[in-house]
Design an enzyme around this catalytic site. Sequence first.
Site, mmCIF file in Angstrom:
data_model
loop_
_atom_site.group_PDB
_atom_site.id
_atom_site.type_symbol
_atom_site.label_atom_id
_atom_site.label_comp_id
_atom_site.label_asym_id
_atom_site.label_seq_id
_atom_site.Cartn_x
_atom_site.Cartn_y
_atom_site.Cartn_z
ATOM 1 N N HIS A 83 -26.176 -5.546 -47.501
ATOM 2 C CA HIS A 83 -25.215 -6.408 -46.396
ATOM 3 C C HIS A 83 -24.956 -5.676 -45.222
ATOM 4 O O HIS A 83 -25.190 -5.930 -44.245
ATOM 5 C CB HIS A 83 -24.027 -6.801 -47.287
ATOM 6 C CG HIS A 83 -22.751 -7.606 -46.548
ATOM 7 N ND1 HIS A 83 -23.026 -9.157 -46.615
ATOM 8 C CD2 HIS A 83 -22.186 -7.302 -45.564
ATOM 9 C CE1 HIS A 83 -21.876 -9.296 -45.731
ATOM 10 N NE2 HIS A 83 -21.451 -8.330 -45.111
ATOM 11 N N GLU A 84 -24.596 -4.367 -45.412
ATOM 12 C CA GLU A 84 -24.013 -3.725 -44.449
ATOM 13 C C GLU A 84 -25.391 -3.146 -43.499
ATOM 14 O O GLU A 84 -25.028 -3.001 -42.207
ATOM 15 C CB GLU A 84 -23.334 -2.061 -44.947
ATOM 16 C CG GLU A 84 -21.892 -2.809 -45.761
ATOM 17 C CD GLU A 84 -21.031 -3.539 -44.945
ATOM 18 O OE1 GLU A 84 -21.226 -3.766 -43.668
ATOM 19 O OE2 GLU A 84 -20.205 -3.991 -45.534
ATOM 20 N N HIS A 129 -25.768 -5.769 -41.071
ATOM 21 C CA HIS A 129 -25.082 -5.518 -39.737
ATOM 22 C C HIS A 129 -25.439 -4.629 -38.876
ATOM 23 O O HIS A 129 -25.556 -4.792 -37.706
ATOM 24 C CB HIS A 129 -23.618 -5.070 -40.177
ATOM 25 C CG HIS A 129 -22.718 -6.295 -40.873
ATOM 26 N ND1 HIS A 129 -22.564 -7.548 -40.018
ATOM 27 C CD2 HIS A 129 -21.901 -6.355 -41.859
ATOM 28 C CE1 HIS A 129 -21.643 -8.318 -40.912
ATOM 29 N NE2 HIS A 129 -21.433 -7.602 -42.070
ATOM 30 N N HIS A 157 -28.635 -5.569 -37.263
ATOM 31 C CA HIS A 157 -28.437 -6.359 -35.961
ATOM 32 C C HIS A 157 -27.933 -5.793 -34.809
ATOM 33 O O HIS A 157 -28.175 -5.930 -33.563
ATOM 34 C CB HIS A 157 -27.220 -7.547 -36.611
ATOM 35 C CG HIS A 157 -26.913 -8.388 -35.763
ATOM 36 N ND1 HIS A 157 -25.870 -9.535 -36.082
ATOM 37 C CD2 HIS A 157 -27.350 -8.880 -34.380
ATOM 38 C CE1 HIS A 157 -25.894 -10.352 -35.129
ATOM 39 N NE2 HIS A 157 -26.792 -9.984 -34.161
#
Length: 598
Positions: A386-387, A390, A393
Amino acid sequence: MVKRKDAAEKDTWRLEDMVADDGTWERLFREASEKVSGFEKYKERLKESPDTLYCCLLMEDELSKNIELLYVYARMRSDEDTADQKYQDMFSRAQSLSFLWAERSSFLIPEILAMDSAVLEEYRSSGNGISHFDRVFEQILAKRSHTLSKEMEELLAQSYEATQGASQIFTMFNNADIKFPVITGEHGEALPITHGSYSSLMENQDRRIRRDAFEGLYQVYKQYSNTLAAAFAANIKQAVFYAKAKKYASSRQYYLAENEVPEAVYDNLVQTVRENLHLLHRYTGIRKRVLGVDELHMYDLYVPMVAAVDRHYTFDEAKEIVKKGLEPLGSEYLQLLQEGFDNRWIDVYENEGKRSGAYSWGAYGSHPYVLLNFHGTLNDVFTLAHEMGHSLHSWYSDHNQPFTYAGYKIFVAEVASTCNEALLIRHLLKNPSGSEEKAYLLNHFLESFRGTLFRQTMFAEFEYMAHIKGAEGESLTAQRLCQLYRQLNEEYFGPEMTVDNQIDYEWERIPHFYTPFYVYQYATGFSAAVAISSKIIRGEEGALEGYKKFLRGGCSMKPIELLRLCGVDMSSPEPVREALTFFGALLDEFEKCWQQRP
């Protein structure tokens, strides 16, 4: 628990890549402070010439970038050990400088909007480089019809601090003043209920402990219902006031306009979820059967239907699992992922005083960073995916956009991270170590849908209805708000659920309601991520390249337009419908897996 100074260097992030050392930070802080004080030289001068306007915008960009760097570095150093007074002080100074900068630069937008339209267009076509800010002008000018006279704008700006009372009262009450009871554990030990412990108590396999925690928490909120209703109503009145003052049709339109999101997105989300509530009703029926209870209560919603598989992972194993799961994103993405793994982008383990939880952050001009508190659970593996979603991105955005357009909007912020999770879990479901692990993984994914897509949409519907009633002058008493919230719970969870009286008070503890019209973005982001991951896994033509364009886009386009690059149109109900169809397929798979268990 090791002290920060004893943590292995290889397991810590290398913040020197952002700012070389604390001495360099101090020098940059002095330079930025001087420039902030000098920025007002442009006040009342923007209409002088195109060069004056352009130089002002360039300086605003430079200072915003520099202050972001100072703020992020100091905060991340402080997060390494929250008891370190040195970095507490540095962060406090950076925070004060950011407030001062907001104040000193506040004249910029009102002055641009006050300029004669013909003059501004002439300046924008001057050929001096100012066309770089065309997207900025587009965003500013979109607010022209919602901008008042200079005097009125100044008065509104001065009122903001005075109208934050409702939010501040709730924050202090909920974080500092409220006290919950202590319940008895399985072996007679004392179990204090706190905001931090409540989630784990609700996942406890002992149903009596879950019930006691549930009843203990809400009996306290019930005692303060009138106070919290008054605070919530005041926050709604504040939102309605500013919407009217700014000439918006509603508070929802006002807040969605800030992210350039059409109201149809909100309506499509609620309507599409409403049309598919039979899937959530089916889920509660399955949960009731699997748990083997005569009545499914609200305190039975969070305990895993399948006990956690007793398996732990080293950090090296977690990295390999994540890499394998993200293979559909291509070799370039995997190389960047490996770069982050190899070059100390990640602060891995817990240490004494380290901030809890996990996040991805960074400053323009340096690679992103990830804070973890890795303990080797399957959830920790998903958190890593998940991190890093980020972080990559941000990497793509920062390396393909100037600072002006690198920061993506909150509406799309959870898409890349959730897309990574969706890809990872689909990979794991293809290769489970056994039926128990497969059932556990399916349970994990089903809970993501229930907690994000269904629950956040229910929150969004409650919030919108409350704001409508507030705008129409209806009295938002505790009793009325509780009735409204209970009705939604009954409709969403369906006939298999026993809706306990205590859940009537759940709205009282949701801090996001004090940031109006925020929660719906969790549900839209989740839906978009599921749709994108499905397209990539199916190998749809252009899906991966469209996704990479989205990642590179920053805020150079409106959020809705960025998602269209991925073939996802959030102005239509289709992405939400597709996510819900997938939820139905997961229910089928879970039931089949459960029936085949040993």
